[in-house]
Design a protein around this motif. Structure first.
Motif: not given
Length: 806
Positions: A507-527
């Motif tokens: 919601s914050d990404y959409i609210r601020n009308q961002r156009e950069d890469d979508i940040p990860p919803c969860i830490d994926r460092s152990f993927y």
């Protein structure tokens, strides 16, 4: 005072009046005022004074109409004052709340039952402050019993640093919505009630146990309130989606949504692509003619029995091509449900992304009074409710025929009520070998007739199938809400024990009308991805971070290919084959005296034992082990989801609660784990045995689950396998046999024995496949994402008029 429900408070209020304890009456009423109760005080009825004296003064005091410094001195001590910590740093504030947390716990064996651990405190801090909205913590880390109530207390506080982070880059939050899976809802409500009704004496706030309380005129949000106050709603995933289809609720929520914070427990379940969508339909009676009903039966019967499509039969139909396509679809469904994890049990069928698609027909499968007779999703047994998100009605119609054919006993009651309508002509054509009067007016159950006269089964099922279809209602209109709608519209945080999630813009990404890469919803460092081709050492390091405290899990993978043949003999033959294989591996097969079992837990992850009941399991255990090995079988009642213990000797089935657990401890002591067999199906990931596992281990220094056999079979999702293993809360002490089919050659050596799970080649294959499926980019649910974006552009929480499926 610790209470777990609104009803308990009402009961205590009655009790306080009964024993005429004024102080207790005031305390309970103070608590009750903070729940979804609309309290009004009427002193008179017409000219009659109904109440006077100290009871009247007590009510006026609670309602805030009068003040009393003496009462204030007494009752203030019953509440936890956290207003004094508004300026503390978040870390220090969490420490204070953790110290207070012991006030809610019983003192057992010289210490408090639950004490927040350092790791839990840091996890709570990360949830509040982290850049990602969702967070992973290993199975059994106290997310529901510790993290969630502490998070609610922090929300009810006015701590400045905490609320700065809880705003999630938007406006200050004054409404908290706790979302949990349906099967966790009673426990979540109980935890929030226990820990959140006695915060800050005289602070005005509400804890609602039902989101539909918003339908009441007196439940308001934001500026529409008479006085500003914080509110907490505890509800299930689907109930919240259902609430968002009510226009009255939407009018309250939409203008206030930036002040609402969503907290999702088991967020992996919330974002599961097969469970994203919730459809609710308004229905009307159908007007199917006799030919349409006849065609539905013919298609279902032909597909079920493997017969070819008969074009001549449908020649008189106005749309014969439709019936031909429907036959092909039903044949595909019939083939699919032969797989164990996609199969049917007595009440439920499973739906997946291949067959969950929009259907042009207009039949709704949710019919009041006849839901029990309609096929429902197998995996959603703990979440099934009217307006289920599984709305492929053609599939529902066919699966209903499958269940009717395979489990006629389920329809005994319906048959008894409808048998008098069997016509003489129908009897003569389909069931002539029976006595007509005995069939129509007799008392033999449907299942008994089918067993004595198997040749009549086809006619009996045809008769009932037509009745069931007649009583289906035609969908008039529908509204569809999906999880992505919630992610887009509300600031969300959440946690999960299985961290494999699709990625979405927040919601914050959409609210601020961002156009950069979508940040990860969860830490994926152990993927760990297949394309990375990680060296063994680096893979094990990442997997260790996924394991967390469950760092020494010993497993053995076992081929389950033999089940292809054993299931043809029967489900209990398959279970007996598992007993024999485990005995052979443990060298117990030749035991002469009392037989012992090499394991005491079986987790049926994929629904292998879908048609068997607990009495079938009891009979097999008696036959295989005799009466002296196991004395009880733990299981879940399929009708109400309650935890039960079935006595093997007497066949008595009793509730499994704390009192019965103490009885078992007194009877068996440390040998309790040798006398109870835990039979856990694929819907039962939480049960009352979970806290008793920890109590048993603490008291006897042994795991209650000695060895757990997990039947994964055709389940490829490693997160589900790990979750099934996590049904043991002592994973480092419990050993595991994981039965899996189609294991690639060379990945598992025959009779290799137990080994560390992270060192097993098959673990690496399954884990990396899981990570591959959750690559950045919302590939699996792009359709729902587009629908949610359309809804957002229309300023709506739901998509109207068409059923939308994944």
């Amino acid at each position: 005072l610790l209470v777990s429900s609104r009803q308990q408070l009402i009961n205590l209020l009655d009790y306080a009046i009964y024993i005429r304890n004024l102080g207790f009456f005031i305390l309970v009423l103070l608590f009750l005022r903070r729940t979804s109760m609309n309290l009004e005080f009427h002193e008179r009825k017409d000219k009659v004074v109904q109440i006077t004296g100290p009871w009247k003064e007590a009510i006026l005091y609670v309602m805030g109409h009068t003040t009393d410094s003496h009462y204030d001195t007494i009752f203030e001590k019953q509440f936890v004052d956290i207003k004094q910590h508004n300026n503390l740093s978040l870390r220090d504030f969490i420490e204070v709340l953790s110290d207070n947390f012991t006030r809610y716990q019983r003192h057992v064996d010289g210490e408090y039952q639950i004490i927040p651990r350092e790791k839990q405190k840091r996890f709570l801090e990360r949830i509040i402050c982290g850049d990602e909205c969702f967070h992973f913590s290993e199975v059994g880390s106290g997310k529901t019993k510790v993290i969630m109530p502490l998070l609610c207390q922090i929300f009810l506080s006015s701590n400045k640093e905490a609320h700065k982070h809880l705003a999630r880059g938007g406006k200050k939050k004054d409404t908290l919505v706790i979302l949990v899976p349906e099967h966790l809802l009673p426990d979540a409500r109980a935890q929030v009630f226990r820990h959140c009704l006695n915060i800050n004496y005289r602070q005005d706030y509400r804890v609602h146990d039902d989101i539909l309380a918003l339908l009441h005129d007196n439940v308001k949000l934001g500026d529409s309130q008479r006085r500003s106050m914080k509110q907490i709603f505890v509800t299930s995933f689907n109930q919240f989606k259902k609430a968002l289809t009510y226009d009255k609720i939407c009018k309250k929520i939409r203008p206030h949504r930036e002040h609402i914070l969503i907290v999702a427990d088991e967020v992996d379940d919330f974002l599961d692509r097969d469970k994203l969508v919730f459809n609710i339909c308004s229905n009307k009676a159908n007007s199917f003619d006799r030919d349409t009903l006849k065609y539905f039966h013919e298609i279902s019967h032909a597909a079920y029995h493997g017969r070819e499509y008969q074009p001549n039969y449908f020649q008189s139909s106005p749309n014969p091509s439709y019936w031909k396509e429907l036959h092909s679809k039903c044949v595909a469904i019939r083939a699919e449900i032969q797989d164990a994890s996609k199969s049917l049990n007595k009440s439920f069928g499973i739906f997946n992304e291949q067959t969950l698609r929009h259907c042009a027909t207009s039949i709704s499968h949710d019919i009041e009074g006849y839901k029990a007779l309609i096929a429902r999703p197998y995996e959603s047994v703990n979440r099934a409710m009217p307006g289920s998100y599984y709305s492929d009605v053609e599939r529902t119609i066919f699966l209903t025929f499958v269940i009717l054919s395979e489990d006629v006993a389920k329809y005994d009651e319906l048959f008894q009520g409808e048998r008098k309508f069997i016509t003489f002509e129908y009897w003569k054509e389909y069931m002539a070998e029976l006595d007509y009067d005995e069939l129509v007016y007799g008392h033999d159950r449907l299942s008994e007739i089918a067993e004595k006269h198997p040749n009549t089964l086809s006619g009996l099922t045809r008769f009932l199938y037509i009745i069931i279809l007649k009583r289906m209602e035609v969908r008039d209109r529908s509204k569809s809400v999906n999880s992505v709608d919630i992610i887009f519209n509300f600031d969300c945080i959440g946690f999960t024990g299985t961290p494999f999630l699709d990625n979405y813009p927040t919601s914050d990404y959409i609210r601020n009308q961002r156009e950069d890469d979508i940040p990860p919803c969860i830490d994926r460092s152990f993927y760990a991805y297949t394309s990375e081709n990680l060296p063994t050492e680096e893979f094990e390091e990442r997997f260790s971070r996924f394991q967390g405290q469950n760092s020494n899990v010993q497993v053995e993978y076992v081929s389950s290919d033999f089940m292809q043949e054993s299931l043809k003999l029967g489900e209990m033959d398959t279970l007996e084959a598992i007993f024999e294989r485990e005995e052979t591996k443990s060298n117990l097969a030749a035991e002469e005296s009392i037989k012992t079992s090499p394991f005491n837990v079986i987790v049926d992850l994929c629904g292998i034992f879908k048609l068997s009941n607990i009495n079938d399991v009891r009979s097999l255990i008696l036959k295989h082990f005799g009466p002296d090995c196991f004395h009880y079988i733990y299981h879940i009642d399929q009708t109400n989801g309650s935890d039960r213990m079935l006595c093997i000797k007497t066949n008595n089935d009793v509730t499994f609660d704390e009192e019965f657990y103490k009885f078992l401890c007194r009877s068996y002591g440390t040998k309790l784990r040798e006398k109870v067999f835990f039979f856990i199906d694929n819907r039962n990931f939480i049960g009352k045995d979970v806290p008793f596992q920890l109590v048993y281990q603490k008291h006897y220094k042994l795991p209650l689950f000695v060895k757990s056999v997990v039947i994964a079979h055709d389940v490829e999702d490693f997160s589900k396998i790990w979750q099934a293993m996590g049904r043991s809360r002592t994973m480092n002490e419990t050993t595991f046999s994981i039965y899996k089919n189609n294991i690639p050659a060379g990945l598992v050596e025959e009779n290799c024995g137990l080994g560390d799970i992270k060192e097993q080649p098959l673990t690496k294959l399954l884990y990396t496949r899981n990570c591959d499926c959750k690559m950045a980019g919302n590939l699996s649910s792009i359709y729902q994402t587009l629908i949610a974006l359309y809804n957002l552009s229309q300023r709506s929480f739901y998509y109207s008029d068409e059923i939308v499926n994944t």
